[in-house]
Design a protein around this motif. Structure first.
Motif, PDB file in Angstrom:
ATOM      1  N   LYS A  37     -15.248  -6.519 -52.532  1.00 37.14           N
ATOM      2  CA  LYS A  37     -14.191  -6.169 -53.482  1.00 37.14           C
ATOM      3  C   LYS A  37     -12.836  -6.322 -52.800  1.00 37.14           C
ATOM      4  CE  LYS A  37     -15.039  -1.377 -52.187  1.00 37.14           C
ATOM      5  NZ  LYS A  37     -15.592  -0.078 -52.608  1.00 37.14           N
ATOM      6  N   GLY A  38     -11.780  -6.212 -53.588  1.00 35.88           N
ATOM      7  CA  GLY A  38     -10.439  -6.293 -53.040  1.00 35.88           C
ATOM      8  C   GLY A  38      -9.951  -7.723 -52.919  1.00 35.88           C
ATOM      9  N   PRO A  39      -8.780  -7.910 -52.322  1.00 38.24           N
ATOM     10  CA  PRO A  39      -8.150  -9.237 -52.270  1.00 38.24           C
ATOM     11  C   PRO A  39      -8.903 -10.268 -51.437  1.00 38.24           C
ATOM     12  CG  PRO A  39      -6.943  -7.655 -50.918  1.00 38.24           C
ATOM     13  CD  PRO A  39      -7.937  -6.873 -51.705  1.00 38.24           C
ATOM     14  N   TYR A  40      -9.810  -9.808 -50.554  1.00 38.80           N
ATOM     15  CA  TYR A  40     -10.542 -10.743 -49.698  1.00 38.80           C
ATOM     16  C   TYR A  40     -12.021 -10.818 -50.080  1.00 38.80           C
ATOM     17  CZ  TYR A  40      -6.271 -10.182 -47.050  1.00 38.80           C
ATOM     18  OH  TYR A  40      -4.948 -10.140 -46.686  1.00 38.80           O
ATOM     19  N   ALA A  41     -12.337 -10.421 -51.280  1.00 39.67           N
ATOM     20  CA  ALA A  41     -13.720 -10.457 -51.756  1.00 39.67           C
ATOM     21  C   ALA A  41     -14.281 -11.863 -51.657  1.00 39.67           C
ATOM     22  CB  ALA A  41     -13.796  -9.958 -53.189  1.00 39.67           C
ATOM     23  N   ASN A  42     -15.504 -11.949 -51.142  1.00 37.38           N
ATOM     24  CA  ASN A  42     -16.279 -13.192 -51.036  1.00 37.38           C
ATOM     25  C   ASN A  42     -15.749 -14.159 -49.980  1.00 37.38           C
ATOM     26  OD1 ASN A  42     -18.032 -12.377 -53.166  1.00 37.38           O
ATOM     27  ND2 ASN A  42     -16.458 -12.998 -54.635  1.00 37.38           N
ATOM     28  N   LEU A  43     -14.711 -13.781 -49.251  1.00 35.74           N
ATOM     29  CA  LEU A  43     -14.271 -14.624 -48.132  1.00 35.74           C
ATOM     30  C   LEU A  43     -15.118 -14.258 -46.914  1.00 35.74           C
ATOM     31  CD1 LEU A  43     -10.368 -14.565 -48.449  1.00 35.74           C
ATOM     32  CD2 LEU A  43     -11.951 -16.408 -49.066  1.00 35.74           C
ATOM     33  N   PRO A  44     -15.888 -15.184 -46.370  1.00 36.25           N
ATOM     34  CA  PRO A  44     -16.853 -14.839 -45.321  1.00 36.25           C
ATOM     35  C   PRO A  44     -16.172 -14.344 -44.052  1.00 36.25           C
ATOM     36  CG  PRO A  44     -16.695 -17.229 -45.579  1.00 36.25           C
ATOM     37  CD  PRO A  44     -15.909 -16.628 -46.704  1.00 36.25           C
ATOM     38  N   TYR A  45     -16.808 -13.348 -43.431  1.00 39.02           N
ATOM     39  CA  TYR A  45     -16.379 -12.930 -42.108  1.00 39.02           C
ATOM     40  C   TYR A  45     -16.683 -14.053 -41.116  1.00 39.02           C
ATOM     41  CZ  TYR A  45     -16.577  -8.260 -44.289  1.00 39.02           C
ATOM     42  OH  TYR A  45     -16.420  -7.176 -45.112  1.00 39.02           O
ATOM     43  N   ASP A  46     -16.067 -13.969 -39.947  1.00 35.56           N
ATOM     44  CA  ASP A  46     -16.165 -15.095 -39.013  1.00 35.56           C
ATOM     45  C   ASP A  46     -17.561 -15.274 -38.436  1.00 35.56           C
ATOM     46  OD1 ASP A  46     -15.826 -12.695 -37.602  1.00 35.56           O
ATOM     47  OD2 ASP A  46     -14.894 -13.695 -35.890  1.00 35.56           O
ATOM     48  N   GLY A  47     -18.448 -14.285 -38.608  1.00 38.69           N
ATOM     49  CA  GLY A  47     -19.819 -14.454 -38.133  1.00 38.69           C
ATOM     50  C   GLY A  47     -20.563 -15.563 -38.850  1.00 38.69           C
ATOM     51  N   GLN A  48     -20.092 -15.937 -40.034  1.00 38.17           N
ATOM     52  CA  GLN A  48     -20.747 -17.017 -40.779  1.00 38.17           C
ATOM     53  C   GLN A  48     -20.356 -18.401 -40.265  1.00 38.17           C
ATOM     54  OE1 GLN A  48     -21.101 -16.944 -45.047  1.00 38.17           O
ATOM     55  NE2 GLN A  48     -20.582 -14.759 -45.159  1.00 38.17           N
ATOM     56  N   ASN A  49     -19.316 -18.469 -39.469  1.00 37.25           N
ATOM     57  CA  ASN A  49     -18.834 -19.760 -38.978  1.00 37.25           C
ATOM     58  C   ASN A  49     -19.769 -20.269 -37.878  1.00 37.25           C
ATOM     59  OD1 ASN A  49     -17.452 -21.916 -37.841  1.00 37.25           O
ATOM     60  ND2 ASN A  49     -15.451 -20.948 -38.057  1.00 37.25           N
ATOM     61  N   PRO A  50     -20.461 -21.382 -38.089  1.00 36.14           N
ATOM     62  CA  PRO A  50     -21.409 -21.861 -37.065  1.00 36.14           C
ATOM     63  C   PRO A  50     -20.748 -22.225 -35.747  1.00 36.14           C
ATOM     64  CG  PRO A  50     -21.169 -23.473 -38.840  1.00 36.14           C
ATOM     65  CD  PRO A  50     -20.479 -22.240 -39.300  1.00 36.14           C
ATOM     66  N   ALA A  51     -19.437 -22.388 -35.739  1.00 35.29           N
ATOM     67  CA  ALA A  51     -18.747 -22.676 -34.485  1.00 35.29           C
ATOM     68  C   ALA A  51     -18.849 -21.516 -33.505  1.00 35.29           C
ATOM     69  CB  ALA A  51     -17.275 -22.991 -34.765  1.00 35.29           C
ATOM     70  N   PHE A  52     -19.170 -20.320 -34.010  1.00 32.55           N
ATOM     71  CA  PHE A  52     -19.243 -19.136 -33.156  1.00 32.55           C
ATOM     72  C   PHE A  52     -20.647 -18.540 -33.154  1.00 32.55           C
ATOM     73  CE2 PHE A  52     -14.906 -19.430 -34.875  1.00 32.55           C
ATOM     74  CZ  PHE A  52     -14.254 -19.738 -33.695  1.00 32.55           C
ATOM     75  N   ALA A  53     -21.636 -19.382 -33.441  1.00 30.33           N
ATOM     76  CA  ALA A  53     -23.019 -18.907 -33.461  1.00 30.33           C
ATOM     77  C   ALA A  53     -23.486 -18.454 -32.086  1.00 30.33           C
ATOM     78  CB  ALA A  53     -23.942 -20.004 -33.984  1.00 30.33           C
ATOM     79  N   ASP A  54     -22.832 -18.912 -31.019  1.00 26.95           N
ATOM     80  CA  ASP A  54     -23.224 -18.473 -29.676  1.00 26.95           C
ATOM     81  C   ASP A  54     -22.818 -17.022 -29.413  1.00 26.95           C
ATOM     82  OD1 ASP A  54     -20.568 -19.285 -29.771  1.00 26.95           O
ATOM     83  OD2 ASP A  54     -20.547 -20.139 -27.750  1.00 26.95           O
ATOM     84  N   LEU A  55     -21.971 -16.457 -30.279  1.00 26.92           N
ATOM     85  CA  LEU A  55     -21.637 -15.041 -30.192  1.00 26.92           C
ATOM     86  C   LEU A  55     -22.325 -14.241 -31.294  1.00 26.92           C
ATOM     87  CD1 LEU A  55     -19.922 -12.789 -28.831  1.00 26.92           C
ATOM     88  CD2 LEU A  55     -18.130 -13.309 -30.505  1.00 26.92           C
ATOM     89  N   TYR A  56     -22.206 -14.702 -32.530  1.00 29.42           N
ATOM     90  CA  TYR A  56     -22.700 -13.943 -33.683  1.00 29.42           C
ATOM     91  C   TYR A  56     -24.130 -14.297 -34.093  1.00 29.42           C
ATOM     92  CZ  TYR A  56     -17.682 -13.002 -34.310  1.00 29.42           C
ATOM     93  OH  TYR A  56     -16.378 -12.618 -34.140  1.00 29.42           O
ATOM     94  N   HIS A  57     -24.707 -15.323 -33.474  1.00 28.01           N
ATOM     95  CA  HIS A  57     -26.090 -15.740 -33.711  1.00 28.01           C
ATOM     96  C   HIS A  57     -26.208 -16.747 -34.870  1.00 28.01           C
ATOM     97  CE1 HIS A  57     -26.830 -12.526 -30.972  1.00 28.01           C
ATOM     98  NE2 HIS A  57     -26.428 -11.620 -31.835  1.00 28.01           N
ATOM     99  N   ASP A  58     -27.247 -17.521 -34.764  1.00 29.88           N
ATOM    100  CA  ASP A  58     -27.553 -18.566 -35.743  1.00 29.88           C
ATOM    101  C   ASP A  58     -28.676 -18.074 -36.648  1.00 29.88           C
ATOM    102  OD1 ASP A  58     -28.247 -20.833 -37.134  1.00 29.88           O
ATOM    103  OD2 ASP A  58     -29.123 -21.864 -35.408  1.00 29.88           O
ATOM    104  N   TYR A  59     -28.341 -17.823 -37.906  1.00 28.43           N
ATOM    105  CA  TYR A  59     -29.330 -17.345 -38.866  1.00 28.43           C
ATOM    106  C   TYR A  59     -29.854 -18.465 -39.756  1.00 28.43           C
ATOM    107  CZ  TYR A  59     -27.934 -12.454 -37.902  1.00 28.43           C
ATOM    108  OH  TYR A  59     -27.684 -11.239 -37.317  1.00 28.43           O
TER     109      TYR A  59
END
Length: 538
Positions: free
Chosen positions: A213-235
């Motif tokens: 909800k709110g002004p940033y609703a549905n904008l993915p957090y940076d964990g979804q960015n595959p460029a940073f999968a080495d930190l946030y993991h690859d799902y």
């Protein structure tokens, strides 16, 4: 959110290093026996132990640990740098949580500023490990723990398998584990590291979500960015909506085999580089053969006695991992026991939050000493975390607590170190309070134990000497009922009683009511935290 073809290609290109790294993990050379046919080969340093439970049962706890009694831990990393307490890297992504709101106000929306962007705040610009280790040693610590890797997946050494997110290539740009290890060993302290990595794959799931909800609703957090999968993991290979389904199980260990192999390789790398005396894992032995392999690696590659026996210690919070005091040592996080355990064990706790929190309310020095005395009387050790802020310098209140602990241990340490339990652990009102375990692996019950007073006594022994630790300054006459001539403990005749703070004989009588001791008219130093008496028998 719909991506253009150009955006998709850009994300895939950026993700390539992470996918290549994952592939590299799956190509580890052939290893040791003991694993099931479905387990990828695991390379374990040759030695007496393999990654099977039967093999590890040949391990027994080294005597040095039962002598040490007290350790200090620096639970320190990028999450400490924010100054808002533990689990920040996860909770900042949980919409509506306190740390989520804190993050929004200080750093902006999580879709624009993620955890990766906060790592530069971990500066260590005032970190003086030589000075701190002097303080810890003077406070009575016989072993020291460095954080190795928390659930955030940030390695605090020059990590071979986490090349981008480690303390040498980012943040303070120092080998934190290696520098701590050198400082501890220079002073004769045993050195340990904690690893919390096995839960990380599930723990970081919220970073793969978005505001609802709110002004940033549905904008993915940076964990979804595959460029940073080495930190946030690859799902990408996980079931649909994995991040949502695993959200309420942060300490779960649902993970693919490639992640389990990464876990083993990273902890092995930590062991092989720094040969710690102790490893604390946050939970039980993880992923069966993979976790058993990390234990075997520690015992094979770590320190040994002159007889070639492993001197290393692996801690598990799962009792079945350490049957009959073999394989490992049981750790009870933030917990105390009701009775003496015949086998050495450990409580780990913190003076405040695990990670540094500005304005936190800390345990008093009295509470720390009460815990230490109670735990040691029951055959345990205390590992105390003193969290560091981003700078690496304890705050003034932490330094005050350390100084009070130092004053007490410098006077009364004889009754703590290299001691063993007596026939009973103690007497007094607190011993009548039974703290019932809830049957869970993690049962933080230390807060249920009442504060100890001069009426509460704990016992330790060393050879034929008995120590009575009295948790406050009593009236002029102290009565120890357990030393009555008709006590069930059947004590011998007392010959001599002295305060450790004053090496002078005290007047006493021993009869059917107890050992009645006349104390000096004025309190001795640090007596507000407790006193210790040395009692010798005829």
């Amino acid at each position: 959110m719909k991506l253009s073809r150009r955006q998709t290609l850009h994300l895939l290109a950026a993700a390539a290093p992470a996918f290549a790294l994952r592939k590299a993990f799956s190509q580890t050379p052939a290893g040791n026996q003991g694993q099931s046919p479905s387990t990828p080969p695991l390379t374990i340093t040759p030695g007496p132990f393999t990654n099977s439970r039967a093999s590890l049962r040949a391990y027994t706890t080294p005597d040095w640990f039962a002598d040490a009694k007290f350790g200090i831990w620096a639970h320190w990393g990028p999450q400490s740098a924010i100054g808002d307490g533990d689990w920040y890297a996860r909770n900042m992504y949980i919409e509506g949580s306190d740390q989520y709101e804190y993050h929004r106000k200080r750093f902006g929306p999580q879709s624009k500023t993620g955890y990766k962007d906060l790592i530069p705040l971990f500066t260590a610009d005032r970190w003086d490990p030589e000075h701190l280790m002097d303080l810890y040693q003077r406070a009575g610590a016989k072993y020291f723990f460095s954080m190795g890797v928390h659930h955030d997946g940030y390695d605090l050494w020059n990590s071979k398998y986490q090349p981008r997110w480690n303390s040498v290539t980012s943040g303070p740009r120092k080998d934190v584990v290696g520098i701590w290890a050198a400082a501890a060993r220079k002073r004769g302290l045993r050195f340990g590291v904690s690893e919390h990595l096995s839960n990380a794959f599930d723990w970081f799931a919220p970073s793969h979500l978005a505001d609802t909800k709110g002004p940033y609703a549905n904008l993915p957090y940076d964990g979804q960015n595959p460029a940073f999968a080495d930190l946030y993991h690859d799902y990408s290979g996980m079931p649909a909506n994995f991040a949502k389904t695993i959200l309420n199980d942060p300490m779960g260990r649902t993970a693919p085999d490639w992640w389990k192999l990464q876990y083993f390789n990273r902890v092995k790398d930590l062991i092989d580089q720094h040969q710690p005396d102790l490893i604390y894992t946050d939970g039980g032995i993880s992923f069966e053969e993979y976790g058993l392999a990390t234990v075997a690696e520690l015992y094979n590659a770590g320190p040994t006695s002159y007889e070639g026996k492993s001197e290393a210690i692996y801690f598990s919070k799962t009792p079945t991992d350490c049957p009959n005091a073999t394989s490992c040592v049981i750790d009870h996080e933030r917990s105390v026991l009701n009775q003496i355990d015949p086998n050495p064990w450990q409580t780990d706790t913190c003076i405040g939050d695990w990670h540094y929190k500005l304005g936190a309310t800390y345990k008093t020095p009295k509470k720390v000493i009460d815990l230490l005395v109670d735990i040691v009387s029951k055959n345990g050790n205390l590992l105390l975390n003193i969290p560091l802020p981003a700078s690496g310098m304890p705050d003034p209140e932490e330094l005050r607590i350390l100084e009070s602990i130092t004053q007490w241990t410098s006077i009364n340490g004889e009754a703590i170190y290299s001691t063993r339990p007596w026939k009973i652990h103690g007497e007094g009102p607190s011993t009548k309070v039974v703290i019932k375990p809830n049957g869970k692996e993690f049962d933080p019950n230390e807060g249920k134990q009442p504060d100890l007073t001069f009426e509460d006594i704990r016992f330790t022994t060393k050879g034929k000497t008995l120590y009575a630790l009295v948790q406050g300054w009593p009236p002029r006459e102290l009565i120890i009922q357990s030393l009555a001539t008709n006590s069930p403990q059947q004590p011998e005749k007392v010959l001599d009683v002295r305060l450790l703070s004053r090496n002078e004989p005290l007047r006493f009588t021993q009869d059917t009511t107890g050992l009645r001791i006349t104390l000096p008219p004025t309190p001795t130093p640090a007596s507000d935290l407790g006193i210790a008496l040395r009692i010798n028998f005829a």
